[in-house]
Design a protein around this motif. Structure first.
Motif, PDB file in Angstrom:
ATOM      1  N   VAL A 159       0.794  -1.370  -0.184  1.00 25.30           N
ATOM      2  CA  VAL A 159      -0.064   0.054  -0.170  1.00 25.30           C
ATOM      3  C   VAL A 159       0.918   1.288   0.106  1.00 25.30           C
ATOM      4  O   VAL A 159       0.833   2.089  -0.774  1.00 25.30           O
ATOM      5  CB  VAL A 159      -0.879  -0.090   1.357  1.00 25.30           C
ATOM      6  N   ALA A 160       2.125   1.307   0.923  1.00 25.85           N
ATOM      7  CA  ALA A 160       2.933   2.499   0.748  1.00 25.85           C
ATOM      8  C   ALA A 160       3.572   2.709  -0.540  1.00 25.85           C
ATOM      9  O   ALA A 160       3.716   3.821  -0.941  1.00 25.85           O
ATOM     10  CB  ALA A 160       4.236   2.082   1.763  1.00 25.85           C
ATOM     11  N   GLU A 161       3.894   1.509  -1.145  1.00 26.91           N
ATOM     12  CA  GLU A 161       4.574   1.763  -2.551  1.00 26.91           C
ATOM     13  C   GLU A 161       3.476   2.304  -3.454  1.00 26.91           C
ATOM     14  O   GLU A 161       3.796   2.986  -4.393  1.00 26.91           O
ATOM     15  CB  GLU A 161       5.278   0.373  -3.034  1.00 26.91           C
ATOM     16  N   CYS A 186      -3.799   2.732   8.191  1.00 32.48           N
ATOM     17  CA  CYS A 186      -3.666   1.324   8.097  1.00 32.48           C
ATOM     18  C   CYS A 186      -2.283   0.819   7.531  1.00 32.48           C
ATOM     19  O   CYS A 186      -2.207  -0.505   7.118  1.00 32.48           O
ATOM     20  CB  CYS A 186      -4.789   0.805   7.203  1.00 32.48           C
ATOM     21  N   LEU A 187      -1.513   1.569   7.817  1.00 33.85           N
ATOM     22  CA  LEU A 187       0.056   1.244   7.387  1.00 33.85           C
ATOM     23  C   LEU A 187       0.747   0.985   8.634  1.00 33.85           C
ATOM     24  O   LEU A 187       0.737   1.396   9.675  1.00 33.85           O
ATOM     25  CB  LEU A 187       0.872   2.139   6.706  1.00 33.85           C
ATOM     26  N   SER A 188       1.689  -0.337   8.448  1.00 30.79           N
ATOM     27  CA  SER A 188       2.669  -0.315   9.628  1.00 30.79           C
ATOM     28  C   SER A 188       3.686   0.722  10.004  1.00 30.79           C
ATOM     29  O   SER A 188       3.542   1.710   9.004  1.00 30.79           O
ATOM     30  CB  SER A 188       3.571  -1.661   9.203  1.00 30.79           C
ATOM     31  N   ALA A 189       4.266   0.690  11.089  1.00 28.27           N
ATOM     32  CA  ALA A 189       4.949   1.808  11.304  1.00 28.27           C
ATOM     33  C   ALA A 189       6.154   1.958  10.358  1.00 28.27           C
ATOM     34  O   ALA A 189       6.691   3.129   9.965  1.00 28.27           O
ATOM     35  CB  ALA A 189       5.851   1.697  12.589  1.00 28.27           C
ATOM     36  N   GLU A 190       6.830   0.721   9.906  1.00 25.57           N
ATOM     37  CA  GLU A 190       7.845   1.203   8.720  1.00 25.57           C
ATOM     38  C   GLU A 190       7.483   1.426   7.499  1.00 25.57           C
ATOM     39  O   GLU A 190       8.031   2.351   6.959  1.00 25.57           O
ATOM     40  CB  GLU A 190       8.223  -0.275   8.505  1.00 25.57           C
ATOM     41  N   GLN A 194       7.948   5.228   5.449  1.00 26.01           N
ATOM     42  CA  GLN A 194       8.326   5.371   4.108  1.00 26.01           C
ATOM     43  C   GLN A 194       7.588   6.638   3.568  1.00 26.01           C
ATOM     44  O   GLN A 194       8.325   7.460   2.511  1.00 26.01           O
ATOM     45  CB  GLN A 194       8.089   4.322   3.302  1.00 26.01           C
ATOM     46  N   ILE A 195       6.396   6.669   3.696  1.00 19.27           N
ATOM     47  CA  ILE A 195       5.515   7.719   3.106  1.00 19.27           C
ATOM     48  C   ILE A 195       6.083   9.161   3.806  1.00 19.27           C
ATOM     49  O   ILE A 195       6.180  10.039   3.305  1.00 19.27           O
ATOM     50  CB  ILE A 195       3.952   7.694   3.620  1.00 19.27           C
ATOM     51  N   ARG A 196       6.397   9.229   4.945  1.00 17.61           N
ATOM     52  CA  ARG A 196       6.747  10.357   5.929  1.00 17.61           C
ATOM     53  C   ARG A 196       8.143  10.937   5.119  1.00 17.61           C
ATOM     54  O   ARG A 196       8.523  11.992   4.950  1.00 17.61           O
ATOM     55  CB  ARG A 196       7.092  10.173   7.303  1.00 17.61           C
ATOM     56  N   ASP A 197       9.015   9.748   4.796  1.00 14.02           N
ATOM     57  CA  ASP A 197      10.025  10.298   4.260  1.00 14.02           C
ATOM     58  C   ASP A 197      10.095  10.622   3.028  1.00 14.02           C
ATOM     59  O   ASP A 197      10.802  11.889   2.439  1.00 14.02           O
ATOM     60  CB  ASP A 197      11.047   8.848   4.304  1.00 14.02           C
ATOM     61  N   LEU A 198       9.250  10.360   2.105  1.00 15.48           N
ATOM     62  CA  LEU A 198       8.768  10.981   0.970  1.00 15.48           C
ATOM     63  C   LEU A 198       8.356  12.387   0.984  1.00 15.48           C
ATOM     64  O   LEU A 198       8.998  13.282   0.228  1.00 15.48           O
ATOM     65  CB  LEU A 198       7.681   9.965   0.247  1.00 15.48           C
ATOM     66  N   PRO A 217      -2.907  13.870  10.657  1.00 17.44           N
ATOM     67  CA  PRO A 217      -1.330  13.910  11.026  1.00 17.44           C
ATOM     68  C   PRO A 217      -0.503  12.776  10.120  1.00 17.44           C
ATOM     69  O   PRO A 217      -0.858  11.694  10.056  1.00 17.44           O
ATOM     70  CB  PRO A 217      -1.409  13.369  12.340  1.00 17.44           C
ATOM     71  N   LEU A 218       0.602  13.432   9.524  1.00 18.36           N
ATOM     72  CA  LEU A 218       1.391  12.562   8.764  1.00 18.36           C
ATOM     73  C   LEU A 218       2.568  12.254   9.311  1.00 18.36           C
ATOM     74  O   LEU A 218       3.426  11.315   9.164  1.00 18.36           O
ATOM     75  CB  LEU A 218       1.493  13.460   7.445  1.00 18.36           C
ATOM     76  N   LEU A 219       3.545  13.193   9.936  1.00 15.28           N
ATOM     77  CA  LEU A 219       4.866  12.970  10.344  1.00 15.28           C
ATOM     78  C   LEU A 219       4.782  12.419  11.607  1.00 15.28           C
ATOM     79  O   LEU A 219       3.936  12.523  12.510  1.00 15.28           O
ATOM     80  CB  LEU A 219       5.777  14.247  10.055  1.00 15.28           C
ATOM     81  N   GLY A 220       5.946  12.159  12.133  1.00 13.40           N
ATOM     82  CA  GLY A 220       6.128  11.602  13.654  1.00 13.40           C
ATOM     83  C   GLY A 220       5.936  12.999  14.749  1.00 13.40           C
ATOM     84  O   GLY A 220       5.958  13.909  14.264  1.00 13.40           O
ATOM     85  N   ALA A 221       6.326  12.672  15.788  1.00 13.93           N
ATOM     86  CA  ALA A 221       5.886  13.359  16.837  1.00 13.93           C
ATOM     87  C   ALA A 221       6.970  14.574  16.974  1.00 13.93           C
ATOM     88  O   ALA A 221       6.540  15.671  16.934  1.00 13.93           O
ATOM     89  CB  ALA A 221       5.937  12.724  18.320  1.00 13.93           C
ATOM     90  N   GLU A 222       8.097  14.111  16.592  1.00 11.18           N
ATOM     91  CA  GLU A 222       9.304  15.092  16.664  1.00 11.18           C
ATOM     92  C   GLU A 222       9.006  16.110  15.613  1.00 11.18           C
ATOM     93  O   GLU A 222       9.179  17.282  15.519  1.00 11.18           O
ATOM     94  CB  GLU A 222      10.667  14.507  16.422  1.00 11.18           C
ATOM     95  N   ASP A 223       8.573  15.667  14.510  1.00 12.78           N
ATOM     96  CA  ASP A 223       8.455  16.569  13.051  1.00 12.78           C
ATOM     97  C   ASP A 223       7.109  17.527  13.344  1.00 12.78           C
ATOM     98  O   ASP A 223       7.120  18.569  13.040  1.00 12.78           O
ATOM     99  CB  ASP A 223       8.240  15.662  11.811  1.00 12.78           C
ATOM    100  N   GLN A 224       6.123  16.804  14.135  1.00 14.00           N
ATOM    101  CA  GLN A 224       4.889  17.656  14.371  1.00 14.00           C
ATOM    102  C   GLN A 224       5.271  18.798  15.342  1.00 14.00           C
ATOM    103  O   GLN A 224       4.781  19.756  14.989  1.00 14.00           O
ATOM    104  CB  GLN A 224       3.813  16.766  14.882  1.00 14.00           C
ATOM    105  N   ARG A 225       6.094  18.665  16.425  1.00 18.37           N
ATOM    106  CA  ARG A 225       6.762  19.738  16.934  1.00 18.37           C
ATOM    107  C   ARG A 225       7.377  20.640  16.346  1.00 18.37           C
ATOM    108  O   ARG A 225       7.351  21.910  16.435  1.00 18.37           O
ATOM    109  CB  ARG A 225       7.509  19.300  18.400  1.00 18.37           C
TER     110      ARG A 225
END
Length: 243
Positions: A159-161, A186-190, A194-198, A217-225
């Motif tokens: 799904v991520a690809e 519905c995606l796994s953490a990994e 991949q989507i966040r990195d893109l 919300p799209l990015l991780g907690a650190e990126d959100q801050r």
């Protein structure tokens, strides 16, 4: 939906004087029920925004208005400093506004190359020129740092690809304002990473002029801050508590 959405330029965006997209006082009702009321929003190159809210808060409605699916009842939309009257899907695409829905819009039996180039297949003497098609598709993917074999069928991808392929297709078509509907749902953490990195790679490439809007919300907690400065404001508005 909050009546005003404060923003600031994202990392790597520099200090542009004008937003790529400006929304002022947009309202929309369905059958007398208000979906949006006086929404303001500025998007600058290099920004990543998250639209947050409960079901019915107006997130999807705003995205649909920006992409020309629905017409606003009031307010203005500006793209590149020009007020747009009667926004349509075709006009939005021409202006570089693209959306990637949560439900995939790929032809699962076709290859990655065919999906990326869908609607713009290179031909020679009336037949598809497969070598050019694959070359152009590889260029579209590699330009975003995506490493997927173009010979694979869309149905064989994760799904991520599949999301990445859709993003590459929209960017190749000229998308500069990308709206992703729940891209990590519905995606796994990994896979979500991949989507966040893109998205992060696109946001940090100011020469491309990308601005992204995600419908959750799209990015991780650190990126959100660090980057999603409007998340706290929207969360406080929607739930009455600090994020």
């Amino acid at each position: 939906m909050a009546p005003s959405i404060p923003t600031q330029a994202g990392e790597g965006a520099g200090t542009p004087h004008e937003p790529v997209l400006r929304v002022r006082g947009v309202t929309k009702s369905f059958g007398g029920a208000a979906a949006l009321t006086n929404v303001d929003l500025d998007l600058y190159p290099g920004e990543v925004h998250a639209l947050m809210g409960m079901n019915g808060a107006g997130k999807s409605t705003l995205v649909q208005i920006l992409s020309g699916v629905h017409q606003a009842d009031g307010g203005t939309l500006e793209v590149g400093g020009q007020v747009q009257h009667g926004m349509t899907v075709r006009r939005a695409r021409r202006l570089g506004i693209a959306s990637v829905p949560q439900r995939r819009e790929l032809a699962m039996g076709l290859t990655v190359a065919e999906n990326v180039m869908l609607g713009d297949l290179p031909t020679r003497h009336g037949a598809v020129h497969w070598r050019t098609l694959k070359s152009e598709a590889r260029r579209a993917l590699s330009g975003l740092g995506i490493d997927i074999a173009v010979e694979r069928t869309a149905g064989s991808l994760t799904v991520a690809e599949q999301t990445m392929v859709e993003v590459a297709r929209e960017v190749r078509r000229g998308g500069r304002i990308l709206m992703l509907d729940e891209p990590t749902a519905c995606l796994s953490a990994e896979a979500a990473q991949q989507i966040r990195d893109l998205v992060r790679n696109m946001a940090l490439a100011p020469s491309r002029g990308f601005a992204d809007v995600a419908a959750r919300p799209l990015l991780g907690a650190e990126d959100q801050r660090r980057k999603l400065v409007l998340v706290e404001t929207l969360a406080r508005y929607c739930w009455g508590n600090e994020f």
